[in-house]
Motif scaffolding. Structure first.
Motif, PDB file in Angstrom:
ATOM      1  N   GLN A 196      61.293   4.562 -17.329  1.00 37.89           N
ATOM      2  CA  GLN A 196      60.972   3.203 -17.779  1.00 37.89           C
ATOM      3  C   GLN A 196      61.124   3.080 -19.291  1.00 37.89           C
ATOM      4  O   GLN A 196      61.655   2.084 -19.786  1.00 37.89           O
ATOM      5  CB  GLN A 196      59.570   2.811 -17.325  1.00 37.89           C
ATOM      6  CG  GLN A 196      59.494   2.572 -15.839  1.00 37.89           C
ATOM      7  CD  GLN A 196      58.079   2.360 -15.330  1.00 37.89           C
ATOM      8  OE1 GLN A 196      57.110   2.868 -15.883  1.00 37.89           O
ATOM      9  NE2 GLN A 196      57.964   1.598 -14.249  1.00 37.89           N
ATOM     10  N   ALA A 197      60.687   4.082 -20.043  1.00 39.21           N
ATOM     11  CA  ALA A 197      60.813   4.036 -21.499  1.00 39.21           C
ATOM     12  C   ALA A 197      62.276   4.071 -21.940  1.00 39.21           C
ATOM     13  O   ALA A 197      62.674   3.358 -22.861  1.00 39.21           O
ATOM     14  CB  ALA A 197      60.039   5.199 -22.131  1.00 39.21           C
ATOM     15  N   TYR A 215      64.957   3.113 -20.170  1.00 36.01           N
ATOM     16  CA  TYR A 215      65.726   1.952 -19.740  1.00 36.01           C
ATOM     17  C   TYR A 215      65.067   0.613 -20.029  1.00 36.01           C
ATOM     18  O   TYR A 215      65.620  -0.432 -19.683  1.00 36.01           O
ATOM     19  CB  TYR A 215      66.066   2.053 -18.250  1.00 36.01           C
ATOM     20  CG  TYR A 215      67.208   3.015 -18.002  1.00 36.01           C
ATOM     21  CD1 TYR A 215      68.459   2.790 -18.550  1.00 36.01           C
ATOM     22  CD2 TYR A 215      67.024   4.152 -17.229  1.00 36.01           C
ATOM     23  CE1 TYR A 215      69.505   3.662 -18.331  1.00 36.01           C
ATOM     24  CE2 TYR A 215      68.074   5.038 -17.000  1.00 36.01           C
ATOM     25  CZ  TYR A 215      69.307   4.790 -17.556  1.00 36.01           C
ATOM     26  OH  TYR A 215      70.340   5.651 -17.334  1.00 36.01           O
ATOM     27  N   GLU A 216      63.897   0.619 -20.686  1.00 35.49           N
ATOM     28  CA  GLU A 216      63.287  -0.663 -21.033  1.00 35.49           C
ATOM     29  C   GLU A 216      64.239  -1.423 -21.951  1.00 35.49           C
ATOM     30  O   GLU A 216      65.060  -0.812 -22.641  1.00 35.49           O
ATOM     31  CB  GLU A 216      61.931  -0.461 -21.709  1.00 35.49           C
ATOM     32  CG  GLU A 216      62.034   0.091 -23.130  1.00 35.49           C
ATOM     33  CD  GLU A 216      60.672   0.382 -23.746  1.00 35.49           C
ATOM     34  OE1 GLU A 216      59.641   0.145 -23.106  1.00 35.49           O
ATOM     35  OE2 GLU A 216      60.660   0.859 -24.880  1.00 35.49           O
ATOM     36  N   PRO A 217      64.132  -2.740 -21.957  1.00 39.32           N
ATOM     37  CA  PRO A 217      65.002  -3.493 -22.859  1.00 39.32           C
ATOM     38  C   PRO A 217      64.824  -3.015 -24.295  1.00 39.32           C
ATOM     39  O   PRO A 217      63.709  -2.814 -24.769  1.00 39.32           O
ATOM     40  CB  PRO A 217      64.525  -4.933 -22.685  1.00 39.32           C
ATOM     41  CG  PRO A 217      63.928  -4.967 -21.318  1.00 39.32           C
ATOM     42  CD  PRO A 217      63.284  -3.610 -21.140  1.00 39.32           C
ATOM     43  N   GLU A 223      67.476   5.567 -28.899  1.00 43.90           N
ATOM     44  CA  GLU A 223      67.633   5.078 -27.519  1.00 43.90           C
ATOM     45  C   GLU A 223      68.739   5.850 -26.799  1.00 43.90           C
ATOM     46  O   GLU A 223      68.577   6.242 -25.636  1.00 43.90           O
ATOM     47  CB  GLU A 223      67.972   3.582 -27.509  1.00 43.90           C
ATOM     48  CG  GLU A 223      66.799   2.675 -27.790  1.00 43.90           C
ATOM     49  CD  GLU A 223      67.157   1.205 -27.625  1.00 43.90           C
ATOM     50  OE1 GLU A 223      67.760   0.836 -26.597  1.00 43.90           O
ATOM     51  OE2 GLU A 223      66.815   0.428 -28.536  1.00 43.90           O
TER      52      GLU A 223
END
Length: 186
Positions: free
Chosen positions: A52-53, A55-57, A151
């Motif tokens: 989640q971290a 691939y979060e926007p 990222e």
């Protein structure tokens, strides 16, 4: 055949079933690696948080993150992750011609300079030993901020773990990603 058999969804408690449901929503199928990892619930829960971290926007487009994941998986030699990441790239709208030409990125006209810099990083970081150079970072800095580089390295590092996990366990590939990238992934 997987070296350790995946659990079934009915063997999982409600919390793990919810995690696997989130994985299915994100990926379009229930991933066997998660069903194997569910044998160690804390590991599966931690992985969900990391996924989640990663691939979060953020400020790096999701399509580029998916291409970086594909290159990392492909360069690592994990066919399970390569199929998953190729399928994931298609699901977020990456042109199938880019997926098919992933190894031609240095010269293929579908890839721009920023994508080439990111894919160079992914390829070189997936090598053992790591082959990332200061020149790779100089090229990245022409297109990306430090936050964006973090990222990208997050995606690469996530798949560093997943490629080792799945190649070691010989995780069985699910039909959806296998069929979805047939003819695109070599």
């Amino acid at each position: 055949m997987s070296r350790i058999e995946p659990l079934t969804l009915t063997q999982l408690d409600a919390e793990l079933q919810a995690i696997m449901s989130a994985g299915e929503d994100m990926m379009g199928f229930t991933p066997n690696d998660g069903l194997i990892m569910a044998r160690k619930p804390a590991l599966l829960k931690a992985l969900l948080g990391l996924v989640q971290a990663v691939y979060e926007p953020g400020s790096v487009p999701i399509g580029l993150k998916k291409l970086v994941a594909l290159m990392t998986s492909s360069a690592s030699g994990c066919r399970y992750c390569e199929a998953h990441t190729g399928f994931g790239a298609l699901r977020v709208g990456v042109d199938e011609n880019k997926v098919a030409a992933i190894w031609e990125y240095p010269t293929h006209p579908l890839f721009d300079a920023a994508e080439r810099a990111a894919l160079d990083l992914a390829r070189n970081a997936a090598m053992v030993p790591n082959a990332v150079t200061d020149q790779d970072f100089a090229a990245l800095r022409e297109h990306f901020t430090d936050e964006q580089i973090i990222e990208l390295v997050g995606v690469i590092s996530l798949f560093g773990f997943l490629t080792r996990w799945n190649a070691t366990l010989a995780t069985d590939l699910e039909a959806e990603p296998e069929d979805g990238v047939q003819g695109l992934i070599k």
